[in-house]
Enzyme design. Structure first.
Site, PDB file in Angstrom:
ATOM      1  N   GLU A   1     -77.043 -88.067  54.577  1.00  0.00           N
ATOM      2  CA  GLU A   1     -75.656 -87.805  54.183  1.00  0.00           C
ATOM      3  C   GLU A   1     -75.571 -86.700  53.140  1.00  0.00           C
ATOM      4  O   GLU A   1     -74.590 -86.597  52.406  1.00  0.00           O
ATOM      5  CB  GLU A   1     -75.018 -89.091  53.625  1.00  0.00           C
TER       6      GLU A   1
ATOM      7  N   HIS B   1     -71.978 -97.415  62.503  1.00  0.00           N
ATOM      8  CA  HIS B   1     -72.578 -96.068  62.463  1.00  0.00           C
ATOM      9  C   HIS B   1     -71.712 -94.993  63.117  1.00  0.00           C
ATOM     10  O   HIS B   1     -71.733 -93.839  62.655  1.00  0.00           O
ATOM     11  CB  HIS B   1     -73.963 -96.103  63.099  1.00  0.00           C
TER      12      HIS B   1
ATOM     13  N   ASN C   1     -71.311 -97.226  56.810  1.00  0.00           N
ATOM     14  CA  ASN C   1     -72.032 -97.673  58.007  1.00  0.00           C
ATOM     15  C   ASN C   1     -72.014 -99.190  58.141  1.00  0.00           C
ATOM     16  O   ASN C   1     -71.816 -99.731  59.237  1.00  0.00           O
ATOM     17  CB  ASN C   1     -73.482 -97.177  57.944  1.00  0.00           C
TER      18      ASN C   1
END
Length: 268
Positions: free
Chosen positions: A168, A138, A133
């Site tokens: 995640e 993102h 990220n």
């Protein structure tokens, strides 16, 4: 809606009948006799008028009933869509944590009650996800999660449940799957993920994941099973990532070249 229409029509018809009866009672005798002695043509006109009125009322009722059925069908479809959305992760399309929690509880209960083959749990956590990220943005992180979710869905198939656990992290419930089979599935997942990379726009990304495995023990509840899988997962991350650990009830074990020897090292 349909019930409302029926009640309205019935009330209208009943009111008309009562009104007619009241007028008849109040009418002078000679007027009543005149009506009773009406000529056939007048009777025919009254009959036709009544038939036309009833046809109009019936047609209106049928239209309202059809509209009501359509509205009910639309609302039912909306309800089904909302129910599905409430149980689906929007980003990956996998079942969400709510579904996972329901499934692990019900499957543990069935296993304990019926003495079926054990239930195995695999937890999957993307390695260094924050770096993806931070470095690529993102949208790249979202694409990585979608890519990984598709791998998990394809490898697990219809035999188990693959869900997005949160962030995640993903979870796989493998019913009627013993410890060795669950460990083999976890290693297969690890290899499929690490054998990337995948492309996001013009960027090639390589993603790896750490996995923790636990298989239900006699008398064990869902919280204990999840705790052991979580401990195995964190052992995998502490000891280098991109590997599979399993918890056998006593400690976390590393699968060391599982496909060739199934040897394990004990990790304190």
């Amino acid at each position: 809606m349909a019930a409302y229409v029926l009640i309205t029509v019935f009330a209208f018809a009943l009111g008309a009948a009562l009104t007619h009866a009241a007028h008849t009672r109040r009418a002078p005798p000679e007027q009543i006799l005149a009506v009773q002695g009406a000529v056939p043509s007048q009777n025919s006109e009254l009959t036709a008028l009544a038939a036309a009125s009833m046809f109009h009322v019936n047609r209106t009722l049928q239209t309202e009933l059809a509209r009501s059925r359509q509205e009910v069908g639309t609302e039912q479809r909306k309800t089904r869509v909302l129910a599905l959305e409430a149980r689906t992760d929007k980003l990956t399309g996998l079942p969400n944590r709510r579904v996972f929690d329901e499934q692990i509880e019900s499957r543990i209960e069935r296993w304990q009650a019926a003495g079926q083959s054990p239930l195995s749990l695999i937890l999957i956590d993307v390695d260094h996800f924050k770096q993806i990220n931070d470095r690529f943005g993102h949208p790249a992180g979202d694409a990585a999660l979608q890519w990984l979710a598709e791998i998990v869905r394809r490898q697990v198939g219809e035999a188990g449940l693959a869900a997005r656990f949160g962030g995640e992290e993903f979870a796989v419930l493998a019913p009627q799957t013993a410890e060795a089979e669950a460990a083999a599935l976890a290693e297969k997942l690890r290899q499929a993920i690490s054998h990337g990379p995948f492309r996001h726009e013009d960027i090639m990304l390589r993603v790896t994941a750490s996995l923790g495995v636990a298989t239900s023990l006699v008398g064990e509840g869902s919280k204990s099973l999840m705790r052991r899988a979580d401990e195995a997962l964190y052992a995998a991350k502490r000891n280098g990532r991109n590997r599979v650990y399993r918890h056998n009830g006593r400690g976390s074990l590393h699968l060391n070249n599982l496909a060739r020897s199934r040897e394990v090292d004990h990790v304190e």
